[in-house]
Design a protein around this motif. Structure first.
Motif, PDB file in Angstrom:
ATOM      1  N   GLU A 332       0.836  -1.186   0.000  1.00  0.00           N
ATOM      2  CA  GLU A 332       0.000   0.000   0.000  1.00  0.00           C
ATOM      3  C   GLU A 332       0.876   1.243   0.000  1.00  0.00           C
ATOM      4  O   GLU A 332       2.062   1.169   0.337  1.00  0.00           O
ATOM      5  CB  GLU A 332      -0.897   0.050   1.235  1.00  0.00           C
ATOM      6  CG  GLU A 332      -2.072  -0.915   1.211  1.00  0.00           C
ATOM      7  CD  GLU A 332      -3.030  -0.563   2.337  1.00  0.00           C
ATOM      8  OE1 GLU A 332      -4.205  -0.343   2.024  1.00  0.00           O
ATOM      9  OE2 GLU A 332      -2.599  -0.482   3.489  1.00  0.00           O
ATOM     10  N   SER A 333       0.286   2.375  -0.327  1.00  0.00           N
ATOM     11  CA  SER A 333       1.011   3.638  -0.245  1.00  0.00           C
ATOM     12  C   SER A 333       0.053   4.760   0.081  1.00  0.00           C
ATOM     13  O   SER A 333      -1.128   4.708  -0.286  1.00  0.00           O
ATOM     14  CB  SER A 333       1.717   3.920  -1.580  1.00  0.00           C
ATOM     15  OG  SER A 333       2.511   5.083  -1.477  1.00  0.00           O
ATOM     16  N   TRP A 334       0.562   5.756   0.800  1.00  0.00           N
ATOM     17  CA  TRP A 334      -0.274   6.908   1.151  1.00  0.00           C
ATOM     18  C   TRP A 334       0.627   8.086   1.500  1.00  0.00           C
ATOM     19  O   TRP A 334       1.848   7.962   1.551  1.00  0.00           O
ATOM     20  CB  TRP A 334      -1.224   6.582   2.297  1.00  0.00           C
ATOM     21  CG  TRP A 334      -0.560   6.279   3.603  1.00  0.00           C
ATOM     22  CD1 TRP A 334      -0.154   7.175   4.571  1.00  0.00           C
ATOM     23  CD2 TRP A 334      -0.252   4.987   4.121  1.00  0.00           C
ATOM     24  NE1 TRP A 334       0.402   6.511   5.626  1.00  0.00           N
ATOM     25  CE2 TRP A 334       0.364   5.175   5.382  1.00  0.00           C
ATOM     26  CE3 TRP A 334      -0.413   3.694   3.622  1.00  0.00           C
ATOM     27  CZ2 TRP A 334       0.790   4.098   6.159  1.00  0.00           C
ATOM     28  CZ3 TRP A 334       0.016   2.630   4.399  1.00  0.00           C
ATOM     29  CH2 TRP A 334       0.603   2.844   5.652  1.00  0.00           C
ATOM     30  N   GLU A 335       0.013   9.212   1.765  1.00  0.00           N
ATOM     31  CA  GLU A 335       0.725  10.379   2.252  1.00  0.00           C
ATOM     32  C   GLU A 335       0.178  10.755   3.612  1.00  0.00           C
ATOM     33  O   GLU A 335      -0.993  10.543   3.902  1.00  0.00           O
ATOM     34  CB  GLU A 335       0.560  11.578   1.295  1.00  0.00           C
ATOM     35  CG  GLU A 335       1.254  11.387  -0.044  1.00  0.00           C
ATOM     36  CD  GLU A 335       1.111  12.607  -0.936  1.00  0.00           C
ATOM     37  OE1 GLU A 335       0.302  13.510  -0.566  1.00  0.00           O
ATOM     38  OE2 GLU A 335       1.760  12.681  -1.985  1.00  0.00           O
ATOM     39  N   GLU A 336       1.059  11.349   4.449  1.00  0.00           N
ATOM     40  CA  GLU A 336       0.629  11.777   5.769  1.00  0.00           C
ATOM     41  C   GLU A 336       1.423  12.999   6.180  1.00  0.00           C
ATOM     42  O   GLU A 336       2.525  13.255   5.666  1.00  0.00           O
ATOM     43  CB  GLU A 336       0.839  10.663   6.793  1.00  0.00           C
ATOM     44  CG  GLU A 336       2.293  10.240   6.938  1.00  0.00           C
ATOM     45  CD  GLU A 336       2.467   8.973   7.757  1.00  0.00           C
ATOM     46  OE1 GLU A 336       1.490   8.223   7.888  1.00  0.00           O
ATOM     47  OE2 GLU A 336       3.592   8.737   8.244  1.00  0.00           O
ATOM     48  N   ASP A 337       0.854  13.790   7.079  1.00  0.00           N
ATOM     49  CA  ASP A 337       1.549  14.959   7.582  1.00  0.00           C
ATOM     50  C   ASP A 337       2.652  14.541   8.540  1.00  0.00           C
ATOM     51  O   ASP A 337       2.509  13.590   9.305  1.00  0.00           O
ATOM     52  CB  ASP A 337       0.572  15.895   8.311  1.00  0.00           C
ATOM     53  CG  ASP A 337      -0.451  16.504   7.369  1.00  0.00           C
ATOM     54  OD1 ASP A 337      -0.096  16.726   6.202  1.00  0.00           O
ATOM     55  OD2 ASP A 337      -1.586  16.744   7.795  1.00  0.00           O
ATOM     56  N   VAL A 338       3.759  15.260   8.482  1.00  0.00           N
ATOM     57  CA  VAL A 338       4.873  15.039   9.404  1.00  0.00           C
ATOM     58  C   VAL A 338       4.668  15.911  10.618  1.00  0.00           C
ATOM     59  O   VAL A 338       4.443  17.122  10.496  1.00  0.00           O
ATOM     60  CB  VAL A 338       6.219  15.354   8.729  1.00  0.00           C
ATOM     61  CG1 VAL A 338       7.366  15.179   9.732  1.00  0.00           C
ATOM     62  CG2 VAL A 338       6.423  14.469   7.514  1.00  0.00           C
ATOM     63  N   VAL A 339       4.745  15.309  11.794  1.00  0.00           N
ATOM     64  CA  VAL A 339       4.540  16.061  13.029  1.00  0.00           C
ATOM     65  C   VAL A 339       5.712  17.001  13.264  1.00  0.00           C
ATOM     66  O   VAL A 339       6.875  16.581  13.148  1.00  0.00           O
ATOM     67  CB  VAL A 339       4.402  15.098  14.212  1.00  0.00           C
ATOM     68  CG1 VAL A 339       4.213  15.896  15.504  1.00  0.00           C
ATOM     69  CG2 VAL A 339       3.249  14.172  13.995  1.00  0.00           C
TER      70      VAL A 339
END
Length: 339
Positions: A332-339
């Motif tokens: 799978e692949s996705w994007e997420e915000d970096v804390v």
């Protein structure tokens, strides 16, 4: 043990031409009897605010709807095929530390002057065969000084990758490859390619050995940063007959890759650590790893690339099929915000 992965390759472990002796890093003992198949899906998860959150999402039932992100990357060049010039470095997958180039590859003069390179220069050519295989030829340029710069020594390696293993779902900015690496049919290479702008890419390469007794990830791991030099492949012939010189290699690398310190010498954003049986590894240039066993008895590996406050993640999940002598894996692949 029988591993029936969907792809085969003639790739050798020493793609640098180096004589590395991989050291297995053993995690949890588990009877893994084979890989019978692999399925892929490219999904975008809701953005999370922590790396640990994205890891926990792997234990779900993958209910996120599969979407194509090709429209947002329609102007980007493909990440495979043609010629690339770049820098290659090896790291420990335990703590992300940079592993030195073997001394026997470095000229004595460089050692005396304390000028040992941290990366090796590479020239990569990729050709497609009937849209089913990728033929990759890597020329590793050996460090040299003095008159040797006018006629550089190289080491050549060749990989054959069946593209049935590729997962990008028309997304031209991230590609996941899974393929066998040696004559052993139980060794998997997991290669994750991240596009950077329109010209550069980064490849993160790890070798994994599941067998009857242990689940082992190999050290060292390989990270390259490469610049596309041509959409047309030279099929690894640049050094044929000799005469490859330092000026040519320097021009192919371009200004960014010639800068010092190199990408491999950058300070990672965080210190590597282990939490709840998951190992979190931070490497230079925004590369991140997370791997280990989840409470659902799944072994997971996430490879990420941080940039501009966003982390792109490629996740592989390996699951033992109860009552069957096989191990399934999903991508799978996705994007997420970096804390």
């Amino acid at each position: 043990m029988r591993i029936a992965a969907a792809v085969t390759t003639v790739a050798a472990l020493g793609r640098f031409g180096m004589s590395f002796q991989p050291q297995s890093l053993m995690f949890r003992q588990q009877k893994l009897l084979g890989i019978a198949r692999g399925s892929s899906s490219f999904t975008r998860h809701p953005r999370t605010t922590a790396f640990t959150s994205s890891l926990r999402s792997l234990s779900s039932n993958y209910e996120s709807q599969s979407v194509s992100t090709a429209s947002s990357n329609s102007n980007k060049e493909p990440l495979l095929g043609g010629d690339f010039a770049g820098l290659a470095a090896t790291f420990s997958p335990i703590d992300g530390s940079l592993i030195d180039i073997p001394i026997h590859l470095i000229p004595e003069a460089m050692l005396e002057w304390g000028q040992e390179p941290k990366c090796l220069e590479i020239l990569v050519s990729e050709d497609f065969a009937n849209n089913q295989e990728l033929q990759r030829t890597t020329l590793t340029v050996l460090p040299e000084t003095g008159c040797g710069i006018d006629n550089l020594d190289t080491q050549k390696s060749k990989d054959t990758i069946e593209l049935s293993s590729a997962d990008n779902s028309d997304n031209k900015n991230v590609i996941a490859l899974q393929y066998s690496t040696t004559s052993r049919d139980d060794n998997l290479r997991m290669e994750t390619i991240f596009g950077i702008d329109d010209t550069y890419r980064m490849r993160v390469v790890l070798d994994l050995i599941p067998n009857d007794e242990v689940f082992a990830i190999q050290s060292p791991m390989l990270v390259t940063k490469e610049r596309r030099t041509s959409m047309t492949s030279t099929s690894g012939t640049r050094a044929d007959g000799g005469g490859l010189d330092g000026r040519t290699v320097s021009q192919l690398l371009g200004d960014e890759l010639r800068r010092t310190p190199t990408f491999a010498e950058e300070t990672p954003s965080q210190v590597s650590e282990e939490r709840n049986s998951i190992r979190y590894v931070y490497l230079p240039h925004g590369i991140t790893l997370a791997y280990g066993w989840t409470p659902e008895d799944e072994w997971v590996l996430q490879v990420g690339k941080e940039a501009n406050g966003v982390r792109r993640v490629v996740a592989r999940k390996f699951v033992v099929v109860e009552g069957q002598e096989q191990l399934d894996f999903d991508v799978e692949s996705w994007e997420e915000d970096v804390v």
